[in-house]
Design an enzyme around this catalytic site. Structure first.
Site, PDB file in Angstrom:
ATOM      1  N   GLY A 141       8.380 -17.336  -8.126  1.00 21.69           N
ATOM      2  CA  GLY A 141       8.019 -18.578  -7.449  1.00 21.69           C
ATOM      3  C   GLY A 141       6.835 -18.273  -6.554  1.00 21.69           C
ATOM      4  O   GLY A 141       5.859 -17.691  -7.012  1.00 21.69           O
ATOM      5  N   GLU A 142       6.969 -18.617  -5.304  1.00 21.08           N
ATOM      6  CA  GLU A 142       5.883 -18.339  -4.347  1.00 21.08           C
ATOM      7  C   GLU A 142       6.506 -17.537  -3.207  1.00 21.08           C
ATOM      8  O   GLU A 142       7.387 -18.015  -2.497  1.00 21.08           O
ATOM      9  CB  GLU A 142       5.286 -19.665  -3.872  1.00 21.08           C
ATOM     10  CG  GLU A 142       3.830 -19.580  -3.511  1.00 21.08           C
ATOM     11  CD  GLU A 142       3.658 -18.964  -2.143  1.00 21.08           C
ATOM     12  OE1 GLU A 142       2.790 -18.084  -1.987  1.00 21.08           O
ATOM     13  OE2 GLU A 142       4.402 -19.338  -1.227  1.00 21.08           O
ATOM     14  N   SER A 143       6.025 -16.300  -3.047  1.00 18.66           N
ATOM     15  CA  SER A 143       6.734 -15.361  -2.184  1.00 18.66           C
ATOM     16  C   SER A 143       6.761 -15.774  -0.709  1.00 18.66           C
ATOM     17  O   SER A 143       7.740 -15.532  -0.010  1.00 18.66           O
ATOM     18  CB  SER A 143       6.147 -13.958  -2.341  1.00 18.66           C
ATOM     19  OG  SER A 143       4.742 -13.996  -2.249  1.00 18.66           O
TER      20      SER A 143
ATOM     21  N   ARG B 152      -0.309  -8.925  -4.139  1.00 22.15           N
ATOM     22  CA  ARG B 152      -0.021 -10.251  -4.705  1.00 22.15           C
ATOM     23  C   ARG B 152      -1.167 -10.692  -5.598  1.00 22.15           C
ATOM     24  O   ARG B 152      -2.320 -10.544  -5.256  1.00 22.15           O
ATOM     25  CB  ARG B 152       0.130 -11.294  -3.595  1.00 22.15           C
ATOM     26  CG  ARG B 152       1.343 -11.099  -2.742  1.00 22.15           C
ATOM     27  CD  ARG B 152       1.402 -12.184  -1.667  1.00 22.15           C
ATOM     28  NE  ARG B 152       1.610 -13.499  -2.246  1.00 22.15           N
ATOM     29  CZ  ARG B 152       1.528 -14.626  -1.545  1.00 22.15           C
ATOM     30  NH1 ARG B 152       1.198 -14.603  -0.283  1.00 22.15           N
ATOM     31  NH2 ARG B 152       1.734 -15.784  -2.127  1.00 22.15           N
TER      32      ARG B 152
ATOM     33  N   CYS C 175       8.965 -10.820 -10.215  1.00 24.08           N
ATOM     34  CA  CYS C 175       7.695 -11.426  -9.832  1.00 24.08           C
ATOM     35  C   CYS C 175       7.616 -11.679  -8.320  1.00 24.08           C
ATOM     36  O   CYS C 175       7.608 -10.719  -7.555  1.00 24.08           O
ATOM     37  CB  CYS C 175       7.428 -12.672 -10.657  1.00 24.08           C
ATOM     38  SG  CYS C 175       5.679 -13.060 -10.731  1.00 24.08           S
TER      39      CYS C 175
ATOM     40  N   ILE D 224       3.012 -13.876 -15.117  1.00 23.89           N
ATOM     41  CA  ILE D 224       2.407 -15.125 -14.632  1.00 23.89           C
ATOM     42  C   ILE D 224       1.926 -14.892 -13.198  1.00 23.89           C
ATOM     43  O   ILE D 224       2.742 -14.737 -12.281  1.00 23.89           O
ATOM     44  CB  ILE D 224       3.422 -16.290 -14.658  1.00 23.89           C
ATOM     45  CG1 ILE D 224       3.986 -16.478 -16.064  1.00 23.89           C
ATOM     46  CG2 ILE D 224       2.754 -17.567 -14.163  1.00 23.89           C
ATOM     47  CD1 ILE D 224       5.158 -17.449 -16.138  1.00 23.89           C
ATOM     48  N   ARG D 225       0.626 -14.863 -13.011  1.00 21.83           N
ATOM     49  CA  ARG D 225       0.058 -14.546 -11.689  1.00 21.83           C
ATOM     50  C   ARG D 225       0.860 -13.420 -11.045  1.00 21.83           C
ATOM     51  O   ARG D 225       1.346 -13.523  -9.925  1.00 21.83           O
ATOM     52  CB  ARG D 225       0.027 -15.786 -10.796  1.00 21.83           C
ATOM     53  CG  ARG D 225      -0.937 -16.851 -11.281  1.00 21.83           C
ATOM     54  CD  ARG D 225      -1.066 -18.006 -10.312  1.00 21.83           C
ATOM     55  NE  ARG D 225       0.228 -18.632 -10.031  1.00 21.83           N
ATOM     56  CZ  ARG D 225       0.848 -19.459 -10.862  1.00 21.83           C
ATOM     57  NH1 ARG D 225       0.301 -19.760 -12.021  1.00 21.83           N
ATOM     58  NH2 ARG D 225       2.001 -19.981 -10.532  1.00 21.83           N
TER      59      ARG D 225
ATOM     60  N   HIS E 250       8.350 -11.735 -15.938  1.00 22.01           N
ATOM     61  CA  HIS E 250       9.461 -12.702 -15.914  1.00 22.01           C
ATOM     62  C   HIS E 250      10.416 -12.460 -17.092  1.00 22.01           C
ATOM     63  O   HIS E 250      10.222 -13.050 -18.163  1.00 22.01           O
ATOM     64  CB  HIS E 250       8.915 -14.127 -16.028  1.00 22.01           C
ATOM     65  CG  HIS E 250       8.290 -14.640 -14.777  1.00 22.01           C
ATOM     66  ND1 HIS E 250       8.962 -15.428 -13.871  1.00 22.01           N
ATOM     67  CD2 HIS E 250       7.058 -14.458 -14.267  1.00 22.01           C
ATOM     68  CE1 HIS E 250       8.166 -15.719 -12.851  1.00 22.01           C
ATOM     69  NE2 HIS E 250       7.005 -15.139 -13.076  1.00 22.01           N
TER      70      HIS E 250
ATOM     71  N   GLU F  45      13.236 -13.597 -17.684  1.00 19.34           N
ATOM     72  CA  GLU F  45      14.068 -14.760 -18.013  1.00 19.34           C
ATOM     73  C   GLU F  45      13.374 -15.712 -18.986  1.00 19.34           C
ATOM     74  O   GLU F  45      14.001 -16.632 -19.498  1.00 19.34           O
ATOM     75  CB  GLU F  45      14.471 -15.511 -16.733  1.00 19.34           C
ATOM     76  CG  GLU F  45      13.392 -16.404 -16.103  1.00 19.34           C
ATOM     77  CD  GLU F  45      12.303 -15.641 -15.351  1.00 19.34           C
ATOM     78  OE1 GLU F  45      12.271 -14.393 -15.429  1.00 19.34           O
ATOM     79  OE2 GLU F  45      11.479 -16.301 -14.705  1.00 19.34           O
TER      80      GLU F  45
HETATM   81  N1  GLN Z   1       1.741 -14.978  -7.228  1.00 18.52           N
HETATM   82  C1  GLN Z   1       3.002 -15.401  -6.724  1.00 18.52           C
HETATM   83  C2  GLN Z   1       3.186 -14.956  -5.279  1.00 18.52           C
HETATM   84  O1  GLN Z   1       2.390 -14.258  -4.772  1.00 18.52           O
HETATM   85  C3  GLN Z   1       4.118 -14.873  -7.612  1.00 18.52           C
HETATM   86  C4  GLN Z   1       3.991 -15.459  -8.987  1.00 18.52           C
HETATM   87  C5  GLN Z   1       5.281 -15.613  -9.738  1.00 18.52           C
HETATM   88  O2  GLN Z   1       6.403 -15.447  -9.221  1.00 18.52           O
HETATM   89  N2  GLN Z   1       5.164 -15.992 -10.984  1.00 18.52           N
HETATM   90  O3  GLN Z   1       4.131 -15.333  -4.637  1.00 18.52           O
END
Ligand code: GLN
EC number: 4.3.3.6
Length: 197
Positions: free
Chosen positions: A54-56, A113, A86, A141-142, A177, A179
């Site tokens: 998600g977004e940390s 990140r 992630c 993913i990112r 990921h 999952e």
């Molecule tokens: N780039 C996101 C972060 O810094 C993490 C990306 C992800 O969980 N797919 O939080």
């Protein structure tokens, strides 16, 4: 034995992780009961924990505000399994090189990140993972990059000469990921290998 698995449900892929846990459990003929973690009080009832992506920044703030962070630290201190993926890996680390992320400090790694993301937003790669017979289809993913690992940390997989899956005691973390494919082997590795071994 029924395995009680808690999935942090602040953000991201909760049902996909729950499915992977159930599939991994079924392969061991053990039912898994999955609980979603949104408030304090659930973590102490769980045998294993999952901290999704998600977004940390958002995830770590939520965990700290609700006191879930301390419960996760206690869970790991008790030697119980945690799989962090992630953004979950970023939150679990000791250093995210970003003051906006309140790290849990349960995994002795330094992360960068979005390091992969600067080059390419997302990609899939067949990954050799220690403990798995066949390559794992890893979806990035990112994704964060693990920069430095303490000597207590074992690197389970690398991509482009950089660690992307690690283990430290009962904690397994991936920058990809696991999952997002129908392949529950990483969940199996993190939870069942150690719990039922
Ligand atoms: N780039 C996101 C972060 O810094 C993490 C990306 C992800 O969980 N797919 O939080």
């Amino acid at each position: 034995m029924t395995l009680v698995a808690g999935v942090v449900a602040v953000q991201g892929d909760v049902s996909e992780h729950a499915d992977a846990i159930r599939r991994a459990a079924a392969a061991h003929d053990d039912p898994a009961e999955v609980r979603e973690i949104r408030t304090a009080g659930v973590v102490p009832e769980c045998d294993v924990l999952l901290l999704p992506g998600g977004e940390s920044t958002t995830i770590s703030r939520h965990l700290a505000a609700d006191g879930i962070d301390e419960e996760i630290r206690d869970h790991v201190a008790a030697g119980k399994p945690l799989l962090a993926t992630c953004a979950g890996l970023i939150v679990a680390s000791t250093d995210a090189k970003d003051d906006r992320v309140a790290t849990l400090d349960v995994l002795d790694v330094t992360v960068d990140r979005n390091a992969f993301g600067r080059q390419v937003d997302s990609f899939e790669a067949p990954l050799d993972v220690e403990g798995l017979d066949e390559p794992f289809p890893a979806v990035f993913i990112r994704a964060p990059v693990i920069d430095e690992v303490d000597e207590a940390v074992t690197v389970l997989a690398s991509w482009d000469d950089r660690p992307v899956a690690v283990r430290q005691g009962s904690v397994v973390a991936t920058s990809f990921h696991p999952e997002l494919t129908n392949d529950p082997r990483v969940h199996d590795l993190a939870f069942f290998e150690s719990v039922l071994a």
